[in-house]
Design a protein around this motif. Structure first.
Motif, PDB file in Angstrom:
ATOM      1  N   GLY A 170       0.798  -1.209   0.000  1.00 59.98           N
ATOM      2  CA  GLY A 170       0.000   0.000   0.000  1.00 59.98           C
ATOM      3  C   GLY A 170       0.832   1.261   0.000  1.00 59.98           C
ATOM      4  O   GLY A 170       0.278   2.367  -0.041  1.00 59.98           O
ATOM      5  N   LEU A 171       2.159   1.144   0.051  1.00 55.63           N
ATOM      6  CA  LEU A 171       3.069   2.284   0.034  1.00 55.63           C
ATOM      7  C   LEU A 171       3.655   2.460  -1.351  1.00 55.63           C
ATOM      8  O   LEU A 171       3.681   1.530  -2.164  1.00 55.63           O
ATOM      9  N   SER A 172       4.147   3.655  -1.605  1.00 54.68           N
ATOM     10  CA  SER A 172       4.839   3.895  -2.866  1.00 54.68           C
ATOM     11  C   SER A 172       6.211   3.225  -2.827  1.00 54.68           C
ATOM     12  O   SER A 172       6.660   2.745  -1.786  1.00 54.68           O
ATOM     13  N   GLY A 173       6.893   3.246  -3.982  1.00 52.53           N
ATOM     14  CA  GLY A 173       8.195   2.591  -4.035  1.00 52.53           C
ATOM     15  C   GLY A 173       9.194   3.208  -3.079  1.00 52.53           C
ATOM     16  O   GLY A 173       9.921   2.510  -2.361  1.00 52.53           O
ATOM     17  N   GLY A 174       9.257   4.571  -3.076  1.00 52.52           N
ATOM     18  CA  GLY A 174      10.188   5.237  -2.172  1.00 52.52           C
ATOM     19  C   GLY A 174       9.835   5.036  -0.717  1.00 52.52           C
ATOM     20  O   GLY A 174      10.718   4.835   0.125  1.00 52.52           O
ATOM     21  N   GLU A 175       8.528   5.101  -0.420  1.00 54.04           N
ATOM     22  CA  GLU A 175       8.110   4.886   0.968  1.00 54.04           C
ATOM     23  C   GLU A 175       8.417   3.467   1.423  1.00 54.04           C
ATOM     24  O   GLU A 175       8.830   3.238   2.558  1.00 54.04           O
ATOM     25  N   ARG A 176       8.221   2.513   0.523  1.00 58.15           N
ATOM     26  CA  ARG A 176       8.521   1.121   0.874  1.00 58.15           C
ATOM     27  C   ARG A 176      10.020   0.929   1.097  1.00 58.15           C
ATOM     28  O   ARG A 176      10.434   0.236   2.026  1.00 58.15           O
ATOM     29  N   SER A 177      10.843   1.546   0.269  1.00 60.84           N
ATOM     30  CA  SER A 177      12.291   1.424   0.445  1.00 60.84           C
ATOM     31  C   SER A 177      12.746   2.058   1.745  1.00 60.84           C
ATOM     32  O   SER A 177      13.566   1.507   2.473  1.00 60.84           O
ATOM     33  N   TYR A 178      12.179   3.267   2.036  1.00 65.52           N
ATOM     34  CA  TYR A 178      12.571   3.942   3.266  1.00 65.52           C
ATOM     35  C   TYR A 178      12.088   3.163   4.496  1.00 65.52           C
ATOM     36  O   TYR A 178      12.799   3.055   5.497  1.00 65.52           O
ATOM     37  N   SER A 179      10.883   2.602   4.437  1.00 68.43           N
ATOM     38  CA  SER A 179      10.389   1.799   5.552  1.00 68.43           C
ATOM     39  C   SER A 179      11.245   0.559   5.761  1.00 68.43           C
ATOM     40  O   SER A 179      11.562   0.170   6.895  1.00 68.43           O
ATOM     41  N   THR A 180      11.631  -0.072   4.648  1.00 69.61           N
ATOM     42  CA  THR A 180      12.510  -1.241   4.758  1.00 69.61           C
ATOM     43  C   THR A 180      13.854  -0.862   5.351  1.00 69.61           C
ATOM     44  O   THR A 180      14.427  -1.603   6.167  1.00 69.61           O
ATOM     45  N   LEU A 181      14.382   0.301   4.968  1.00 65.38           N
ATOM     46  CA  LEU A 181      15.646   0.771   5.528  1.00 65.38           C
ATOM     47  C   LEU A 181      15.520   0.989   7.042  1.00 65.38           C
ATOM     48  O   LEU A 181      16.396   0.602   7.811  1.00 65.38           O
ATOM     49  N   CYS A 182      14.434   1.627   7.462  1.00 64.76           N
ATOM     50  CA  CYS A 182      14.229   1.869   8.893  1.00 64.76           C
ATOM     51  C   CYS A 182      14.105   0.554   9.656  1.00 64.76           C
ATOM     52  O   CYS A 182      14.634   0.401  10.764  1.00 64.76           O
ATOM     53  N   PHE A 183      13.426  -0.404   9.061  1.00 60.27           N
ATOM     54  CA  PHE A 183      13.296  -1.707   9.700  1.00 60.27           C
ATOM     55  C   PHE A 183      14.657  -2.400   9.819  1.00 60.27           C
ATOM     56  O   PHE A 183      14.982  -3.004  10.851  1.00 60.27           O
ATOM     57  N   ALA A 184      15.480  -2.307   8.771  1.00 61.32           N
ATOM     58  CA  ALA A 184      16.818  -2.901   8.817  1.00 61.32           C
ATOM     59  C   ALA A 184      17.678  -2.246   9.888  1.00 61.32           C
ATOM     60  O   ALA A 184      18.425  -2.917  10.621  1.00 61.32           O
ATOM     61  N   LEU A 185      17.586  -0.909  10.022  1.00 59.87           N
ATOM     62  CA  LEU A 185      18.359  -0.221  11.066  1.00 59.87           C
ATOM     63  C   LEU A 185      17.883  -0.612  12.457  1.00 59.87           C
ATOM     64  O   LEU A 185      18.685  -0.704  13.393  1.00 59.87           O
ATOM     65  N   ALA A 186      16.583  -0.836  12.607  1.00 59.88           N
ATOM     66  CA  ALA A 186      16.073  -1.292  13.903  1.00 59.88           C
ATOM     67  C   ALA A 186      16.655  -2.659  14.256  1.00 59.88           C
ATOM     68  O   ALA A 186      17.022  -2.928  15.405  1.00 59.88           O
ATOM     69  N   LEU A 187      16.782  -3.533  13.255  1.00 60.83           N
ATOM     70  CA  LEU A 187      17.400  -4.838  13.492  1.00 60.83           C
ATOM     71  C   LEU A 187      18.885  -4.692  13.803  1.00 60.83           C
ATOM     72  O   LEU A 187      19.421  -5.377  14.676  1.00 60.83           O
ATOM     73  N   HIS A 188      19.555  -3.784  13.077  1.00 64.82           N
ATOM     74  CA  HIS A 188      20.981  -3.566  13.339  1.00 64.82           C
ATOM     75  C   HIS A 188      21.203  -3.054  14.761  1.00 64.82           C
ATOM     76  O   HIS A 188      22.200  -3.396  15.402  1.00 64.82           O
ATOM     77  N   GLU A 189      20.288  -2.244  15.250  1.00 64.53           N
ATOM     78  CA  GLU A 189      20.459  -1.674  16.582  1.00 64.53           C
ATOM     79  C   GLU A 189      20.309  -2.737  17.663  1.00 64.53           C
ATOM     80  O   GLU A 189      20.818  -2.583  18.770  1.00 64.53           O
ATOM     81  N   MET A 190      19.642  -3.843  17.359  1.00 64.79           N
ATOM     82  CA  MET A 190      19.435  -4.919  18.336  1.00 64.79           C
ATOM     83  C   MET A 190      20.556  -5.939  18.321  1.00 64.79           C
ATOM     84  O   MET A 190      20.615  -6.808  19.186  1.00 64.79           O
ATOM     85  N   THR A 191      21.454  -5.878  17.333  1.00 65.50           N
ATOM     86  CA  THR A 191      22.529  -6.857  17.207  1.00 65.50           C
ATOM     87  C   THR A 191      23.879  -6.146  17.192  1.00 65.50           C
ATOM     88  O   THR A 191      23.954  -4.932  17.043  1.00 65.50           O
ATOM     89  N   GLU A 192      24.928  -6.933  17.330  1.00 67.13           N
ATOM     90  CA  GLU A 192      26.280  -6.390  17.308  1.00 67.13           C
ATOM     91  C   GLU A 192      27.105  -7.112  16.249  1.00 67.13           C
ATOM     92  O   GLU A 192      27.028  -8.336  16.121  1.00 67.13           O
ATOM     93  N   ALA A 193      27.869  -6.330  15.492  1.00 68.74           N
ATOM     94  CA  ALA A 193      28.758  -6.892  14.470  1.00 68.74           C
ATOM     95  C   ALA A 193      29.832  -5.862  14.154  1.00 68.74           C
ATOM     96  O   ALA A 193      29.551  -4.658  14.112  1.00 68.74           O
ATOM     97  N   PRO A 194      31.075  -6.303  13.924  1.00 69.96           N
ATOM     98  CA  PRO A 194      32.143  -5.342  13.620  1.00 69.96           C
ATOM     99  C   PRO A 194      32.029  -4.750  12.220  1.00 69.96           C
ATOM    100  O   PRO A 194      32.509  -3.637  11.974  1.00 69.96           O
ATOM    101  N   PHE A 195      31.392  -5.487  11.285  1.00 67.39           N
ATOM    102  CA  PHE A 195      31.267  -5.017   9.909  1.00 67.39           C
ATOM    103  C   PHE A 195      29.809  -5.170   9.464  1.00 67.39           C
ATOM    104  O   PHE A 195      29.155  -6.163   9.785  1.00 67.39           O
ATOM    105  N   ARG A 196      29.355  -4.186   8.698  1.00 63.55           N
ATOM    106  CA  ARG A 196      28.015  -4.257   8.122  1.00 63.55           C
ATOM    107  C   ARG A 196      28.069  -3.672   6.715  1.00 63.55           C
ATOM    108  O   ARG A 196      28.860  -2.764   6.448  1.00 63.55           O
ATOM    109  N   ALA A 197      27.200  -4.190   5.842  1.00 62.87           N
ATOM    110  CA  ALA A 197      27.165  -3.709   4.461  1.00 62.87           C
ATOM    111  C   ALA A 197      25.718  -3.635   3.998  1.00 62.87           C
ATOM    112  O   ALA A 197      24.904  -4.505   4.324  1.00 62.87           O
ATOM    113  N   MET A 198      25.392  -2.591   3.267  1.00 65.29           N
ATOM    114  CA  MET A 198      24.051  -2.408   2.700  1.00 65.29           C
ATOM    115  C   MET A 198      24.206  -2.043   1.233  1.00 65.29           C
ATOM    116  O   MET A 198      24.942  -1.116   0.884  1.00 65.29           O
TER     117      MET A 198
END
Length: 255
Positions: A170-198
């Motif tokens: 139900g979201l536009s392409g940009g809104e869906r991408s930005y929402s997915t990015l925010c969701f990925a950052l929320a997951l990153h904030e809950m985990t620890e890793a020395p290296f990350r790539a997007m």
């Protein structure tokens, strides 16, 4: 010495003699019939000699019958009984030891399960799209551990109906991408890793959304302190280089 004093001494001597005779008789009687056997015959108190004789005859007959059934003697059976009794005692002690260990394990498991439940609740709270507020978007994630599902609700700032979108389609392409990015950052904030790539995180975003996304990623990576690698085919000239930020642009492909 008076007569009364002599009488007292004679009485004491007689008492000591009777006491010694009692002890000697007790030792001789114990050889013939131990005291433990007498304790087993407490139910026979008050019986007449004839009744005791009849009961003794019945016991002798029973002993005779049991002796014919088993080859072992009574002494051997007593030794076997004592051996079995010691074995049962050891088994009971072993069982008690295992039961104590099992109770300790169950208690530890209960504590860990309670801790897991608390952590699961906290993870649900942490898994929220905090960065959505940068564009005025509100939303959160619903996690069901029982059904093993994850659902989301998003409300766009331009939506006057106050209805939450429960499907990213139900979201536009940009809104869906930005929402997915925010969701990925929320997951990153809950985990620890020395290296990350997007890779290609800004697909279908317009220029404004792309700048907000890049700024959010840079701020987030600097705050986390780990090393991040962002790959995008779009222009990154708006990203300022710094002590901890490096830009690398590949040459355009040859036609």
């Amino acid at each position: 010495m008076t007569r009364s004093s002599q009488t007292v001494k004679e009485a004491e001597a007689q008492y000591e003699e009777l006491k010694n005779n009692h002890l000697e008789s007790y030792k001789k009687a114990s050889i013939i019939c131990p005291e433990s056997d007498l304790e087993a015959l407490r139910s026979c108190e008050g019986s007449t000699p004839e009744q005791l004789s009849a009961q003794l005859s019945r016991l002798n007959q029973r002993i005779q019958r049991e002796s014919e059934r088993y080859a072992e003697s009574i002494d051997d059976l007593k030794m076997l009984y004592q051996k079995k009794e010691r074995k049962i005692l050891r088994r009971r002690q072993t069982y008690k030891s295992y039961r104590d260990k099992l109770n300790a394990c169950q208690k530890a498991q209960e504590l860990r399960w309670n801790k897991f439940q608390r952590n699961a609740t906290l993870l649900k709270r942490q898994l929220t799209w905090r960065l959505l507020g940068n564009k005025g978007i509100s939303g959160h994630v619903k996690v069901s551990y029982e059904d093993e599902t994850l659902s989301m609700e998003v409300k766009m700032p331009q939506d006057a109906s106050n209805n939450n979108v429960r499907d990213t389609r139900g979201l536009s392409g940009g809104e869906r991408s930005y929402s997915t990015l925010c969701f990925a950052l929320a997951l990153h904030e809950m985990t620890e890793a020395p290296f990350r790539a997007m890779d290609e995180f800004d697909v279908f975003m317009d220029a404004v959304s792309r700048k907000i996304s890049l700024d959010a990623l840079v701020d987030f990576s600097l705050r986390q302190g780990s090393q991040w690698i962002f790959i995008t085919p779009h222009d990154i000239s708006m990203v300022k280089q710094g002590e901890r930020i490096r830009r690398q642009q590949m040459a355009a492909p040859r036609s």
